[in-house]
Design an enzyme around this catalytic site. Structure first.
Site, mmCIF file in Angstrom:
data_model
loop_
_atom_site.group_PDB
_atom_site.id
_atom_site.type_symbol
_atom_site.label_atom_id
_atom_site.label_comp_id
_atom_site.label_asym_id
_atom_site.label_seq_id
_atom_site.Cartn_x
_atom_site.Cartn_y
_atom_site.Cartn_z
ATOM 1 N N ASP A 286 -0.436 -0.594 -11.681
ATOM 2 C CA ASP A 286 -0.807 0.564 -11.343
ATOM 3 C C ASP A 286 -2.185 0.954 -11.406
ATOM 4 O OD1 ASP A 286 -1.734 1.297 -8.396
ATOM 5 O OD2 ASP A 286 -0.182 2.694 -7.497
HETATM 6 C C1 BGC Z 1 -2.758 2.596 -5.900
HETATM 7 C C2 BGC Z 1 -1.910 0.960 -4.944
HETATM 8 C C3 BGC Z 1 -3.103 0.076 -4.791
HETATM 9 C C4 BGC Z 1 -3.873 0.367 -6.430
HETATM 10 C C5 BGC Z 1 -5.321 -0.717 -6.391
HETATM 11 C C6 BGC Z 1 -3.126 2.500 -6.978
HETATM 12 O O1 BGC Z 1 -4.092 3.747 -6.250
HETATM 13 O O2 BGC Z 1 -1.589 3.326 -5.828
HETATM 14 O O3 BGC Z 1 -1.464 1.061 -4.564
HETATM 15 O O4 BGC Z 1 -2.646 -1.103 -5.140
HETATM 16 O O5 BGC Z 1 -4.648 1.731 -6.409
HETATM 17 O O6 BGC Z 1 -6.220 -0.240 -5.232
#
Ligand code: BGC
Length: 752
Positions: A286
């Site tokens: 993530d």
């Molecule tokens: C989130 C994800 C997301 C990623 C990219 C993170 O902060 O937890 O769900 O896909 O950002 O934007």
């Protein structure tokens, strides 16, 4: 560890959905892809390999030229949030023509519930209990997003969540492993289409792996402690379903799981995902979650964090540079192996081949036209309509007659074009939203709509317009109050300790209720709110979630009875935050509460002798039941359930059992019903939940029509992980077919 005997095929037979599970893996067969990947890998320098393991956001560069330089040098194999056919083609050209090996970039973005055409938030979509229309919604999102150069979406989000304080409950499909699995499958199929190499297909990224939805206290990013039985029987099920549906990528999560952050968790990433499930796509971290291993207290510094994430099985790092800054040194020190790096790069390249990126790296400029197609908007309206759950309809307050003289339209969500799009909406535009106010004016004309916002936004406490709102209500035949939450109150990092209607909305509802006019409350929100008082004060309640671009017309369709509400809750509605967690799939305890045992707090005598309180598992104030149970939802018509039958009263380990019931539309309107099928395993080697959803079907019945609905159970449906093995255990089972988790016709059988 034994692998789960979880059969998605069976799930879909039970739900009556016929998806094909043979996900075509690109134009080239798998072995061809492997050969190509190996040939390419053998030409790559370590720097180029590290580049493939690095995904960056344009914000981390010093302008476009420095992005181009990184791509040209092979220092970055993926970008996120890079958008537009012209822009993407330009940067892709650098990758294809100016980098040494011509490896295409994979461009990722969060397309969570629509791109330009915005569908309801996923929790809303899940209220439709209609995986087929949701599959189509994700197909449409992928057509739109791919036209803008995106080839990979960070969806579906399939974290099971039983805590409405958590802002990200909006992004998932609710509390139940079976229901979420059904949607996980549908979403992956919609995103990836029949063939991931099709220009309109994206790679799905199943997230957040795993357990993120169990964050303690519903506080985002918080710790999770989930015992392995719960992990395997509940949390991991949708992930396995998504993997079986062919999902090409997984995302590790932010949370610490049983003491090991999920971004460095060898148990989930290596043992379960790779060894047991044989997942052969790639895993991305993530955003920044590799570096966050330091904050978790699980890594000393960036080098240590990279080492732990890589060794656990995270192939690509999102947004930070722990990998690119440290891999060479880690190799030198022997802390990671070259074969692990090769494995990661192989996983990534394989997906790039399967997506057809090597053959077709560019976006067709023609594709630009594929946004907001009228057929997409029609579908968004249908999905939004099916997502609305009617929670109350006293004396048939709804539907309203089209001949009504006038309606008062009041409330902060009546005309809030951005808010109705909900959280995680990067590409929807508020100017495309059709609000309830606009839709009602289109239907009734301006003169028959008395609009007073009353409260300017959901948290507004200023009561200066209350008198105006009450006056508008008094001169109208009915009041439509659009309540809820602004979009910013749910989603990532947006958690709430209280889950009531914010601001002075409850007071305004009370004031309107006192006018004696029929009061219809429509809630547009990102979470299941504790709205007991508001339900009491009103005559009818529609829960419409954040319904997306077409929320307004969809709600209006229901208000005027063009169709009946048909959604059912994918999550239990609690009476207040203090009752959390409370979900239908719970355990009986040694002291289950019931109406008989429960003493409401107000009926305790002042000088009570303790013994009269029952000593059962309940709250003095909230009692022992939910505000609205999982699976609940009303209709304008009535459905009668009758004639439950089982094909046999025993089932053996090679057999199946068919459970049937007849559902009759005994009311006055053609409508859909969602027929639900639950079981209970009465005694197990570990305690078993009091009910488990094992099938559902959305059926359409015209007035007076009846239909026999059948569900097939096989031994694998009874199987569960007991801490040692996954198996169905002999014994007595209950079955129910009914309209919600709290009602239904009952039967029983014995498994031998
Ligand atoms: C989130 C994800 C997301 C990623 C990219 C993170 O902060 O937890 O769900 O896909 O950002 O934007």
């Amino acid at each position: 560890m034994n692998s789960l005997k979880y059969k998605v095929t069976l799930l879909l037979i039970v739900t009556g959905i016929s998806f094909s599970f043979s996900c075509k893996r690109g134009a080239v067969g798998n072995s061809d892809v492997d050969m190509k990947v190996n040939a390419l890998l053998s030409k790559m320098t370590i720097e180029e390999k590290i580049g493939q393991m690095t995904q960056l956001d344009p914000g981390s560069f010093d302008g476009k030229e420095s992005i181009k330089a990184a791509v040209r040098d092979g220092r970055c194999g993926s970008l996120l949030n890079y958008l537009g056919p012209v822009e993407v083609n330009e940067i892709q050209k650098v990758a294809m023509e100016e980098s040494r090996l011509g490896i295409p970039l994979i461009i990722g973005r969060d397309v969570i519930h629509g791109f330009r055409t915005v569908f309801p938030i996923p929790l809303g979509m899940a209220s439709s209990w209609d995986p087929e229309i949701v599959r189509e919604a994700f197909r449409i999102s992928s057509i739109e997003a791919s036209s803008q150069g995106i080839k990979w979406t960070f969806a579906p989000m399939i974290d099971i969540c039983r805590d409405p304080r958590w802002g990200r409950i909006a992004e998932g499909c609710g509390e139940d492993p079976y229901l979420v699995s059904s949607f996980a499958t549908a979403m992956v199929k919609g995103i990836q289409g029949d063939n991931p190499a099709d220009p309109t297909s994206l790679a799905a990224c199943v997230k957040h792996y795993a357990g993120y939805g169990y964050s303690e206290g519903g506080r985002d990013y918080n710790t999770t402690n989930i015992i392995e039985t719960e992990l395997r029987n509940v949390v991991l099920k949708p992930f396995k379903a998504a993997k079986d549906a062919g999902a090409l990528t997984f995302m590790s999560a932010f949370n610490d799981l049983n003491g090991v952050p999920t971004t460095a968790n060898e148990f989930t990433l290596r043992q379960v995902l790779r060894n047991e499930w044989k997942f052969d796509g790639f895993v991305v971290s993530d955003w920044g979650s590799v570096m966050e291993l330091i904050n978790h207290g699980y890594a000393l510094d960036a080098k240590d964090a990279a080492c732990k994430a890589i060794n656990a099985g995270v192939d690509m790092e999102m947004a930070t540079t722990a990998y690119s800054d440290n891999i060479k040194q880690l190799l030198k020190e022997g802390k990671i192996t070259e074969s692990r790096i090769d494995e990661a790069v192989r996983n990534i390249l394989k997906v790039k081949y399967e997506l057809g990126l090597f053959e077709n790296p560019y976006v067709s400029p023609e594709a630009e036209k594929k946004l907001l197609d009228p057929s997409f908007l029609d579908h968004a309206r249908k999905v939004a309509r099916e997502s609305v759950v009617m929670l109350k309809n006293d004396r048939s307050t709804l539907p309203l007659s089209m001949n009504i003289t006038s309606v008062a339209v009041i409330g902060p969500l009546a005309d809030a074009p951005r808010d109705q799009l909900g959280t995680w909406c990067f590409d929807g535009r508020e100017e495309n939203s059709v609000t309830p106010l606009k839709a009602l004016r289109d239907i009734l004309g301006d003169k028959r709509v008395n609009y007073v916002v009353g409260l300017k936004y959901s948290r507004d406490k200023n009561k200066s317009d209350f008198d105006k709102a009450v006056a508008a209500a008094k001169r109208s035949d009915a009041i439509l109050f659009f309540a809820g939450e602004e979009w910013i109150l749910s989603g990532e990092g947006q958690c709430r300790g209280e889950i009531n209607l914010p601001g002075a909305q409850t007071e305004l509802i009370d004031a309107l209720s006192r006018t004696g006019k029929p009061l219809i409350v429509v809630v547009l929100a990102g979470r299941p709110l504790a709205i007991g008082k508001e339900v009491e004060a009103s005559n009818a309640v529609l829960y419409a979630w954040h319904g997306g671009t077409m929320a307004g017309p969809a709600i209006a369709d229901l208000i005027f009875g063009k169709e009946s509400p048909s959604g059912k809750l994918p999550v239990t509605f609690v009476k207040g935050a203090g009752q959390i967690p409370f979900y239908y799939y719970r355990y009986n305890t040694g002291r289950p509460a019931s109406a008989k045992s429960y003493t409401p707090i107000d009926s305790i005598p002042v000088k009570n002798q303790q013994t009269s309180l029952g000593y059962k598992s309940s709250y003095l104030d909230y009692g022992y039941s939910a505000l609205f149970p999982f699976g609940f939802g009303l209709s304008y018509t009535k459905f009668n359930y009758s004639d439950l039958s089982l094909s046999s009263n025993t089932m053996n380990s090679n057999g199946t059992i068919t459970v049937k019931a007849t559902v009759t539309n005994t009311g006055n309107m053609d409508a859909d019903e969602i027929v639900q099928f639950y079981i209970r395993d009465r005694v197990g080697s570990i305690t078993r939940p009091i009910k488990e959803l094992k099938g559902f079907r959305r059926i359409h019945l015209t007035k007076g029509e009846k239909s026999e609905v059948a569900f097939v159970l096989a031994p694998d449906d009874l199987a569960f992980f007991n801490g040692t093995i996954t198996a169905a255990e002999p014994g007595e089972f209950d079955v129910w077919i009914g309209p919600s988790s709290a009602e239904g016709l009952h039967g029983e059988f014995r498994f031998e």
